[in-house]
Design a protein around this motif. Sequence first.
Motif, PDB file in Angstrom:
ATOM      1  N   UNK A  68       2.246   6.378  17.913  1.00  0.00           N
ATOM      2  CA  UNK A  68       3.275   7.335  17.567  1.00  0.00           C
ATOM      3  C   UNK A  68       3.167   7.686  16.087  1.00  0.00           C
ATOM      4  N   UNK A  69       3.625   8.858  15.753  1.00  0.00           N
ATOM      5  CA  UNK A  69       3.716   9.230  14.353  1.00  0.00           C
ATOM      6  C   UNK A  69       5.076   8.779  13.844  1.00  0.00           C
ATOM      7  N   UNK A  70       5.085   7.747  13.041  1.00  0.00           N
ATOM      8  CA  UNK A  70       6.329   7.231  12.489  1.00  0.00           C
ATOM      9  C   UNK A  70       6.614   7.985  11.200  1.00  0.00           C
ATOM     10  N   UNK A  71       7.755   8.591  11.133  1.00  0.00           N
ATOM     11  CA  UNK A  71       8.089   9.414   9.977  1.00  0.00           C
ATOM     12  C   UNK A  71       8.240   8.560   8.726  1.00  0.00           C
ATOM     13  N   UNK A  72       7.897   9.162   7.593  1.00  0.00           N
ATOM     14  CA  UNK A  72       7.930   8.437   6.325  1.00  0.00           C
ATOM     15  C   UNK A  72       9.334   7.963   5.972  1.00  0.00           C
TER      16      UNK A  72
ATOM     17  N   UNK B 239      11.950   1.580   9.774  1.00  0.00           N
ATOM     18  CA  UNK B 239      10.889   0.576   9.822  1.00  0.00           C
ATOM     19  C   UNK B 239       9.793   0.836   8.811  1.00  0.00           C
ATOM     20  N   UNK B 240       9.372   2.100   8.692  1.00  0.00           N
ATOM     21  CA  UNK B 240       8.292   2.423   7.759  1.00  0.00           C
ATOM     22  C   UNK B 240       8.762   2.286   6.315  1.00  0.00           C
ATOM     23  N   UNK B 241      10.014   2.659   6.059  1.00  0.00           N
ATOM     24  CA  UNK B 241      10.573   2.491   4.715  1.00  0.00           C
ATOM     25  C   UNK B 241      10.599   1.018   4.324  1.00  0.00           C
ATOM     26  N   UNK B 242      11.007   0.165   5.257  1.00  0.00           N
ATOM     27  CA  UNK B 242      11.011  -1.276   4.995  1.00  0.00           C
ATOM     28  C   UNK B 242       9.593  -1.801   4.784  1.00  0.00           C
ATOM     29  N   UNK B 243       8.642  -1.279   5.562  1.00  0.00           N
ATOM     30  CA  UNK B 243       7.255  -1.704   5.409  1.00  0.00           C
ATOM     31  C   UNK B 243       6.747  -1.374   4.005  1.00  0.00           C
ATOM     32  N   UNK B 244       7.074  -0.184   3.524  1.00  0.00           N
ATOM     33  CA  UNK B 244       6.656   0.204   2.172  1.00  0.00           C
ATOM     34  C   UNK B 244       7.293  -0.702   1.122  1.00  0.00           C
ATOM     35  N   UNK B 245       8.566  -1.032   1.329  1.00  0.00           N
ATOM     36  CA  UNK B 245       9.291  -1.842   0.348  1.00  0.00           C
ATOM     37  C   UNK B 245       8.857  -3.305   0.364  1.00  0.00           C
ATOM     38  N   UNK B 246       8.626  -3.849   1.557  1.00  0.00           N
ATOM     39  CA  UNK B 246       8.396  -5.288   1.699  1.00  0.00           C
ATOM     40  C   UNK B 246       6.919  -5.667   1.810  1.00  0.00           C
ATOM     41  N   UNK B 247       6.113  -4.802   2.431  1.00  0.00           N
ATOM     42  CA  UNK B 247       4.728  -5.172   2.757  1.00  0.00           C
ATOM     43  C   UNK B 247       3.696  -4.580   1.808  1.00  0.00           C
ATOM     44  N   UNK B 248       3.931  -3.322   1.406  1.00  0.00           N
ATOM     45  CA  UNK B 248       2.922  -2.646   0.602  1.00  0.00           C
ATOM     46  C   UNK B 248       2.843  -3.187  -0.821  1.00  0.00           C
ATOM     47  N   UNK B 249       3.721  -4.113  -1.158  1.00  0.00           N
ATOM     48  CA  UNK B 249       3.623  -4.802  -2.447  1.00  0.00           C
ATOM     49  C   UNK B 249       2.297  -5.554  -2.526  1.00  0.00           C
ATOM     50  N   UNK B 250       1.898  -6.142  -1.397  1.00  0.00           N
ATOM     51  CA  UNK B 250       0.650  -6.917  -1.345  1.00  0.00           C
ATOM     52  C   UNK B 250      -0.427  -6.243  -0.495  1.00  0.00           C
TER      53      UNK B 250
ATOM     54  N   UNK C 292      12.090  -7.564  12.109  1.00  0.00           N
ATOM     55  CA  UNK C 292      11.830  -7.031  13.451  1.00  0.00           C
ATOM     56  C   UNK C 292      11.523  -5.533  13.392  1.00  0.00           C
ATOM     57  N   UNK C 293      12.254  -4.801  12.560  1.00  0.00           N
ATOM     58  CA  UNK C 293      11.973  -3.369  12.382  1.00  0.00           C
ATOM     59  C   UNK C 293      10.530  -3.168  11.907  1.00  0.00           C
ATOM     60  N   UNK C 294      10.103  -3.995  10.954  1.00  0.00           N
ATOM     61  CA  UNK C 294       8.747  -3.872  10.411  1.00  0.00           C
ATOM     62  C   UNK C 294       7.711  -4.171  11.489  1.00  0.00           C
ATOM     63  N   UNK C 295       7.922  -5.257  12.232  1.00  0.00           N
ATOM     64  CA  UNK C 295       6.966  -5.641  13.276  1.00  0.00           C
ATOM     65  C   UNK C 295       6.888  -4.578  14.368  1.00  0.00           C
TER      66      UNK C 295
END
Length: 260
Positions: free
Chosen positions: A36-40, A44-55, A129-132
Amino acid sequence: MNKYIIIVVFIALSFLGCDNTKKSNIVDNKEVPAKETVKANSKGYTLMKQKCFICHFERPDPAKRNQMIAPPMIRVQEHYQPSYPNKENFIKAVMAYVNNPSQDKTLMPGAVKKFNLMPKVVYDQTELRFIAETLYLIDLGSTPNMHMKMGKGLSLNNGQKWKLKTESIEQVKSIIEKLNNFNSKNIADNNQLGKDVFDDAKLILLDEDYTGDLFDQIHFFFGGIEDNMHTLIATKSIKEANIQVEILKTEFANFNKYFE
């Protein structure tokens, strides 16, 4: 009156048959996520950018290769989906690892060896859970096999085979013996074979004595078959399991061309 009932039923069935919102397909009795195309701006994608893209980078960036401190998110997705094609199982597996990272649980031993074990971080479980879930659904595209198949990434050591420890050679011999002697049509046995092969391979990949070019060559070899091992662990199709076993037999038959 009966004519109108037939028309109503036909219309109802037509609507039921036109569901274009399916989240997955079934292939060989295995749930395959529909990308799926998850909108920016999605949560979930916002949380991924905040929590995951740090590393983690979202995708590999050759220009920032020296800045990588963790595997890109697309590689995490590519490692977990073959082993956990079911959405809920995927989410649980990702959450379990993030909540308690360990070498025993990792599906990415090469990344652990290269970047070290992910530090344990306390996350809000709803956010995690949102991120996963987003990682399961999001279309991050695809990457070339970073470890390449045999003959492309592997090479000899100045014309000589790479020297491995005796215990590593014995582990590979054990893997080859398990594959060659395996003869079961029971899917649970096939899944267990995949797990046994992966666990043996993981011991070699995580061996701290292997560094530099030698480790890279070991990584090339096992990286080329990691998807096959993960698929064998998870598949519910005997046909698919047979295919993966034969591929693994073929690949391991070439091991002694490069290592001794």
